[in-house]
Design a protein around this motif. Structure first.
Motif, PDB file in Angstrom:
ATOM      1  N   THR A  43       9.285  -3.415  -7.385  1.00 14.57           N
ATOM      2  CA  THR A  43       8.217  -2.695  -8.068  1.00 14.57           C
ATOM      3  C   THR A  43       8.611  -1.232  -8.208  1.00 14.57           C
ATOM      4  OG1 THR A  43       7.119  -2.326  -5.940  1.00 14.57           O
ATOM      5  CG2 THR A  43       6.420  -4.231  -7.233  1.00 14.57           C
ATOM      6  N   PRO A  44       8.239  -0.606  -9.318  1.00 16.74           N
ATOM      7  CA  PRO A  44       8.615   0.794  -9.545  1.00 16.74           C
ATOM      8  C   PRO A  44       8.047   1.709  -8.461  1.00 16.74           C
ATOM      9  CG  PRO A  44       7.778  -0.231 -11.552  1.00 16.74           C
ATOM     10  CD  PRO A  44       7.472  -1.168 -10.438  1.00 16.74           C
ATOM     11  N   LYS A  45       8.865   2.645  -8.000  1.00 22.40           N
ATOM     12  CA  LYS A  45       8.431   3.626  -7.019  1.00 22.40           C
ATOM     13  C   LYS A  45       7.775   4.805  -7.727  1.00 22.40           C
ATOM     14  CE  LYS A  45      10.087   2.079  -3.000  1.00 22.40           C
ATOM     15  NZ  LYS A  45       9.272   1.933  -1.763  1.00 22.40           N
ATOM     16  N   LEU A  46       6.802   5.413  -7.070  1.00 21.73           N
ATOM     17  CA  LEU A  46       6.211   6.630  -7.607  1.00 21.73           C
ATOM     18  C   LEU A  46       7.225   7.762  -7.502  1.00 21.73           C
ATOM     19  CD1 LEU A  46       2.605   6.485  -6.090  1.00 21.73           C
ATOM     20  CD2 LEU A  46       3.315   5.836  -8.381  1.00 21.73           C
ATOM     21  N   THR A  47       7.215   8.637  -8.467  1.00 22.91           N
ATOM     22  CA  THR A  47       8.133   9.771  -8.442  1.00 22.91           C
ATOM     23  C   THR A  47       7.642  10.818  -7.453  1.00 22.91           C
ATOM     24  OG1 THR A  47       6.953  10.983 -10.173  1.00 22.91           O
ATOM     25  CG2 THR A  47       8.627   9.385 -10.885  1.00 22.91           C
ATOM     26  N   SER A  48       8.521  11.744  -7.101  1.00 22.50           N
ATOM     27  CA  SER A  48       8.146  12.826  -6.193  1.00 22.50           C
ATOM     28  C   SER A  48       6.985  13.632  -6.756  1.00 22.50           C
ATOM     29  CB  SER A  48       9.355  13.750  -5.952  1.00 22.50           C
ATOM     30  OG  SER A  48      10.405  13.040  -5.344  1.00 22.50           O
ATOM     31  N   GLU A  49       6.989  13.831  -8.067  1.00 20.14           N
ATOM     32  CA  GLU A  49       5.918  14.579  -8.701  1.00 20.14           C
ATOM     33  C   GLU A  49       4.592  13.829  -8.597  1.00 20.14           C
ATOM     34  OE1 GLU A  49       8.869  13.958 -10.047  1.00 20.14           O
ATOM     35  OE2 GLU A  49       9.702  15.987  -9.909  1.00 20.14           O
ATOM     36  N   ALA A  94       0.475  11.342   5.963  1.00 16.03           N
ATOM     37  CA  ALA A  94       0.203  11.130   7.389  1.00 16.03           C
ATOM     38  C   ALA A  94       1.455  10.518   8.000  1.00 16.03           C
ATOM     39  CB  ALA A  94      -0.997  10.220   7.590  1.00 16.03           C
ATOM     40  N   TYR A  95       1.648  10.745   9.289  1.00 14.09           N
ATOM     41  CA  TYR A  95       2.882  10.312   9.946  1.00 14.09           C
ATOM     42  C   TYR A  95       2.561   9.607  11.265  1.00 14.09           C
ATOM     43  CZ  TYR A  95       4.846  13.514   6.536  1.00 14.09           C
ATOM     44  OH  TYR A  95       5.165  14.139   5.353  1.00 14.09           O
ATOM     45  N   PHE A  96       3.195   8.457  11.457  1.00 12.51           N
ATOM     46  CA  PHE A  96       2.951   7.664  12.661  1.00 12.51           C
ATOM     47  C   PHE A  96       4.247   6.999  13.115  1.00 12.51           C
ATOM     48  CE2 PHE A  96      -0.937   7.514  10.077  1.00 12.51           C
ATOM     49  CZ  PHE A  96      -1.866   7.998  10.980  1.00 12.51           C
ATOM     50  N   ALA A  97       4.310   6.693  14.420  1.00 10.55           N
ATOM     51  CA  ALA A  97       5.411   5.924  14.992  1.00 10.55           C
ATOM     52  C   ALA A  97       4.817   4.891  15.930  1.00 10.55           C
ATOM     53  CB  ALA A  97       6.382   6.837  15.747  1.00 10.55           C
ATOM     54  N   SER A  98       5.188   3.636  15.751  1.00 11.14           N
ATOM     55  CA  SER A  98       4.650   2.588  16.630  1.00 11.14           C
ATOM     56  C   SER A  98       5.574   1.374  16.663  1.00 11.14           C
ATOM     57  CB  SER A  98       3.243   2.162  16.177  1.00 11.14           C
ATOM     58  OG  SER A  98       3.255   1.681  14.837  1.00 11.14           O
ATOM     59  N   GLY A  99       6.830   1.640  16.984  1.00 10.70           N
ATOM     60  CA  GLY A  99       7.789   0.547  17.053  1.00 10.70           C
ATOM     61  C   GLY A  99       8.701   0.537  15.838  1.00 10.70           C
ATOM     62  N   CYS A 100       9.330  -0.601  15.593  1.00  8.60           N
ATOM     63  CA  CYS A 100      10.265  -0.735  14.482  1.00  8.60           C
ATOM     64  C   CYS A 100       9.602  -0.355  13.172  1.00  8.60           C
ATOM     65  CB  CYS A 100      10.760  -2.178  14.406  1.00  8.60           C
ATOM     66  SG  CYS A 100      11.895  -2.478  13.039  1.00  8.60           S
ATOM     67  N   PHE A 101      10.236   0.552  12.426  1.00  9.71           N
ATOM     68  CA  PHE A 101       9.588   1.045  11.222  1.00  9.71           C
ATOM     69  C   PHE A 101       9.462   0.003  10.121  1.00  9.71           C
ATOM     70  CE2 PHE A 101      13.789   3.654  10.436  1.00  9.71           C
ATOM     71  CZ  PHE A 101      14.533   2.482  10.305  1.00  9.71           C
ATOM     72  N   TRP A 102      10.246  -1.088  10.190  1.00  7.86           N
ATOM     73  CA  TRP A 102      10.058  -2.154   9.201  1.00  7.86           C
ATOM     74  C   TRP A 102       8.641  -2.709   9.299  1.00  7.86           C
ATOM     75  CZ3 TRP A 102      14.905  -5.285  11.073  1.00  7.86           C
ATOM     76  CH2 TRP A 102      16.069  -4.560  10.760  1.00  7.86           C
ATOM     77  N   GLU A 137       2.191   4.958  -1.093  1.00  6.02           N
ATOM     78  CA  GLU A 137       3.608   4.763  -0.796  1.00  6.02           C
ATOM     79  C   GLU A 137       3.848   4.993   0.684  1.00  6.02           C
ATOM     80  OE1 GLU A 137       6.446   3.207  -1.174  1.00  6.02           O
ATOM     81  OE2 GLU A 137       6.499   3.954  -3.254  1.00  6.02           O
ATOM     82  N   VAL A 138       4.821   4.281   1.236  1.00  2.98           N
ATOM     83  CA  VAL A 138       5.202   4.446   2.637  1.00  2.98           C
ATOM     84  C   VAL A 138       6.726   4.464   2.720  1.00  2.98           C
ATOM     85  CG1 VAL A 138       4.986   3.587   4.993  1.00  2.98           C
ATOM     86  CG2 VAL A 138       3.157   3.130   3.346  1.00  2.98           C
ATOM     87  N   TYR A 139       7.247   5.408   3.475  1.00  2.98           N
ATOM     88  CA  TYR A 139       8.687   5.487   3.688  1.00  2.98           C
ATOM     89  C   TYR A 139       9.001   5.356   5.168  1.00  2.98           C
ATOM     90  CZ  TYR A 139       9.311   7.115  -1.109  1.00  2.98           C
ATOM     91  OH  TYR A 139       9.328   7.205  -2.477  1.00  2.98           O
ATOM     92  N   SER A 140      10.073   4.642   5.465  1.00  3.66           N
ATOM     93  CA  SER A 140      10.568   4.546   6.834  1.00  3.66           C
ATOM     94  C   SER A 140      11.504   5.724   7.111  1.00  3.66           C
ATOM     95  CB  SER A 140      11.340   3.239   7.034  1.00  3.66           C
ATOM     96  OG  SER A 140      10.466   2.129   7.030  1.00  3.66           O
ATOM     97  N   GLY A 141      11.468   6.218   8.339  1.00  3.68           N
ATOM     98  CA  GLY A 141      12.337   7.330   8.673  1.00  3.68           C
ATOM     99  C   GLY A 141      12.293   7.680  10.147  1.00  3.68           C
ATOM    100  N   GLN A 184      14.217   0.854   3.440  1.00  2.00           N
ATOM    101  CA  GLN A 184      12.961   0.975   2.716  1.00  2.00           C
ATOM    102  C   GLN A 184      12.507  -0.398   2.201  1.00  2.00           C
ATOM    103  OE1 GLN A 184      11.737   3.887   3.206  1.00  2.00           O
ATOM    104  NE2 GLN A 184      13.696   4.717   3.942  1.00  2.00           N
ATOM    105  N   ASP A 185      11.218  -0.708   2.424  1.00  4.49           N
ATOM    106  CA  ASP A 185      10.649  -2.014   2.012  1.00  4.49           C
ATOM    107  C   ASP A 185      11.444  -3.167   2.612  1.00  4.49           C
ATOM    108  OD1 ASP A 185       8.594  -0.913   0.331  1.00  4.49           O
ATOM    109  OD2 ASP A 185      10.133  -0.517  -1.176  1.00  4.49           O
ATOM    110  N   TYR A 186      11.955  -2.963   3.816  1.00  2.00           N
ATOM    111  CA  TYR A 186      12.861  -3.954   4.401  1.00  2.00           C
ATOM    112  C   TYR A 186      12.196  -5.315   4.585  1.00  2.00           C
ATOM    113  CZ  TYR A 186      16.754  -5.829   7.029  1.00  2.00           C
ATOM    114  OH  TYR A 186      17.827  -6.603   7.409  1.00  2.00           O
TER     115      TYR A 186
END
Length: 230
Positions: free
Chosen positions: A41-47, A55-63, A77-81, A194-196
């Motif tokens: 599926t098309p990703k939204l652009t930075s703009e 918002a940012y969270f960590a709770s185990g494997c980012f997948w 949108e959600v990005y792993s990092g 990403q989207d793993y």
């Protein structure tokens, strides 16, 4: 919102695979394989993303965490990092081996007119076990610790107030060990992460850990889901 008591046992998965073990057992090329049945599926652009809150969270494997937040209404949108450490330009191998102070984390872009930061905090706590120190399911190490990041005093108050409610209601059988940490910087993970879960449905970790975790969340938080996810 009605609190849901989650038995501790549902978070302890008897799987032989882990997010960390992929570094040892798979080559980068294998990790990058995607199912031919997946429709990109098309990703939204930075703009386009700039009009939304983050918002940012960590709770185990980012997948796992990415897939959960992707299913939530109002999330665009959600990005792993990686976040929570001080080292610049962390890599998956460095973080997964515990060579940095970062945790696997997600960056969530959301529409505050559809879903609030408070509700995202509810999603965060409702989709993992915040009582296991440096562990989530089969994944062990500080890189898999539970962290709720805040960008301002209001977000910090929301997180701390929700933790107080959870503890007052005895939602969990053990004390909450989630770190409440001021957000500094998010480092986006390598593209193959990403989207793993969506792109690698036949991966053993995805089948045994990620998908069951997502399904538990969907079962208990139906009102939070996007219509197409029901």
């Amino acid at each position: 919102m009605k609190f849901i008591k989650f038995p501790l046992a549902i978070f302890l998965l008897f799987a032989s695979t882990s997010c960390q073990s992929k570094v040892k057992s798979e080559t980068k090329e294998t990790a990058q394989e995607t199912s031919s049945e997946v429709v990109e599926t098309p990703k939204l652009t930075s703009e386009e993303l700039q009009q939304y809150e983050t918002a940012y969270f960590a709770s185990g494997c980012f997948w796992c965490v990415e897939a959960i937040f992707e299913s939530v209404r109002g999330v665009k949108e959600v990005y792993s990092g990686y976040s929570g450490g001080t080292e610049p330009n962390p890599t998956y191998e460095e973080v997964s081996y515990g060579r940095t102070h970062h945790a696997e984390a997600v960056e969530v872009f959301y529409d505050p007119e559809v879903i609030s930061f408070t509700q995202l905090v509810q999603v965060f706590f409702g989709s993992h076990d915040p009582t296991t120190l440096n562990r989530q399911g089969p994944d062990r190490g500080a890189q898999y610790r539970s962290i709720a990041f805040y960008k301002n005093d209001e977000e910090k108050k929301i997180i701390e107030s929700y933790i107080d409610k959870l503890e007052t209601e005895n939602i969990y059988p053990s004390p909450i060990v989630t770190e409440v940490t001021q957000f500094d910087k998010f480092w986006k993970a390598e593209e193959y992460h990403q989207d793993y879960e969506r792109r690698n449905p036949n991966n053993s970790y995805v089948r045994n850990v990620s998908i069951p975790r997502l399904n538990r969340f969907k079962k208990n938080f139906k009102s939070f889901l996007k219509e197409e996810v029901h």
